[in-house]
Design an enzyme around this catalytic site. Structure first.
Site, PDB file in Angstrom:
ATOM      1  N   ARG A  35       0.824  -1.217   0.000  1.00 16.16           N
ATOM      2  CA  ARG A  35       0.000   0.000   0.000  1.00 16.16           C
ATOM      3  C   ARG A  35       0.858   1.268   0.000  1.00 16.16           C
ATOM      4  NH1 ARG A  35      -4.188  -1.663   4.597  1.00 16.16           N
ATOM      5  NH2 ARG A  35      -5.348  -3.291   3.524  1.00 16.16           N
ATOM      6  N   TYR A  52     -15.235 -11.858   0.127  1.00 13.48           N
ATOM      7  CA  TYR A  52     -15.948 -10.636  -0.240  1.00 13.48           C
ATOM      8  C   TYR A  52     -17.126 -10.944  -1.165  1.00 13.48           C
ATOM      9  CZ  TYR A  52     -12.218  -7.686   1.663  1.00 13.48           C
ATOM     10  OH  TYR A  52     -11.330  -7.051   2.506  1.00 13.48           O
TER      11      TYR A  52
END
Length: 341
Positions: A23, A147
């Site tokens: 990230r 998800y």
């Protein structure tokens, strides 16, 4: 000439330890926040190849990392498979219909959603120096499935884990479909210029050992095998966050070239238990980087020393926290680059 990071992932030890951060392209950077104000939401930027490339390159320009990680999201795959995807402010991603109560076969795929991601990779590889490795990525099938089944993230992945016990055939179909998509998606990234790829299994730690074998090891092994058949020279990093004592088995059984290690594991144990010579990536706690206490440099050096006898890519145990001060990142870089092991 290949960059230091690529050489390390191929099993070579260089004169210093390469460094990149998960990230590293994101909200802790003021230049990212400024761009987002003009470009709109996260998903819009991920599908805007010029913007996504600019974001990918921002941490390279600021810090000189050895690897540039594609700015995108693991949920691009379910979006291309036909689920509606949106990111809600303060709540995170939402996928619909959730497969806990909808049928996989009712989804209508749109593989054109991969095209702007591939273009981002092309643009970045064109603009990067040869010394910087372009990294692609995808979510591993289990994490993506959690998800898709629930329609959102959760702390314990209850819906997917319950489906695995209640109706394993249904979950197997979902995982198999994600696996096929991920192979295609990563092949496309590599063809576009990605020189190494990472498989993120952020939720692998929620599974019991036999479930881990079925839902983490087996699909990742199939992805690795397919990529090795089509792109034999491209290193694959496997990152099964939370794997714990199952990590050495994952490393042996999936066939990945390098293993990412989260911050919960003792690097000395990892160095001892992983296959000899396998490159390892990790594993500073992102919250220690956020805190920036006197322990930051000491812990970074301890990790470097633990992995000094094998190829090592310095990284965090997961993604950098969005509140991390820029000067803490500079302190970490200075520590890693001054290390003489």
């Amino acid at each position: 000439m290949p960059g230091l990071l690529l050489d390390t992932l191929n099993g070579k030890r260089g004169t210093r330890v390469p460094l990149w951060l998960m990230r590293q392209a994101g909200r802790y950077l003021p230049e990212y926040r400024a761009l987002r104000e003009t470009k709109g939401g996260f998903l819009a930027m991920a599908y805007d190849s010029e913007a996504a490339c600019e974001i990918t390159l921002q941490p390279i320009e600021r810090f000189g990392f050895d690897g540039a990680i594609l700015f995108s999201d693991i949920l691009i795959v379910p979006h291309a498979m036909g689920q509606h995807l949106e990111f809600l402010a303060g709540e995170g991603p939402r996928l619909s219909p959730a497969l806990v109560d909808a049928a996989l076969e009712d989804l209508v795929a749109d593989h054109s959603r991969y095209d702007p991601i591939y273009q981002t990779v092309r643009l970045c590889r064109e603009r990067l120096s040869d010394e910087v490795t372009m990294l692609g990525f995808a979510g591993s099938p289990w994490t993506v499935a959690t998800y898709m089944v629930a329609g959102e993230g959760s702390r314990d992945q209850h819906d997917a884990r319950a489906m695995a016990y209640r109706d394993p055939a249904a979950l197997q179909a979902i995982v198999d479909a994600i696996t096929d998509e991920t192979i295609t998606y990563l092949q496309g990234q590599i063809d576009a210029g990605a020189e190494a790829v990472q498989l993120f299994d952020s939720w692998s730690g929620s599974l019991a050992p036999d479930e881990f074998e079925r839902w983490v090891v087996a699909p990742n092994a199939r992805i690795v095998s397919a990529l090795k058949a089509s792109h034999a020279s491209t290193p694959i990093i496997g990152f099964p966050k939370g794997a714990g004592e199952k990590l050495p088995g994952y490393a042996r059984e999936t066939g990945v070239d390098a293993v990412g290690v989260d911050e919960t594991l003792d690097p000395a144990w990892v160095a001892r238990e992983l296959p000899a010579g396998m490159p390892v990536q990790g594993n500073l706690d992102p919250l220690l980087l956020l805190a920036g206490s006197d322990r930051l440099e000491d812990r970074a050096r301890a990790i470097l020393e633990a992995f000094a006898d094998r190829p090592h890519v310095f990284n965090l145990g997961h993604g950098i926290d969005r509140r991390t001060p820029i000067d803490h990142v500079h302190r970490l870089i200075d520590t890693v680059r001054s290390f003489e092991g």
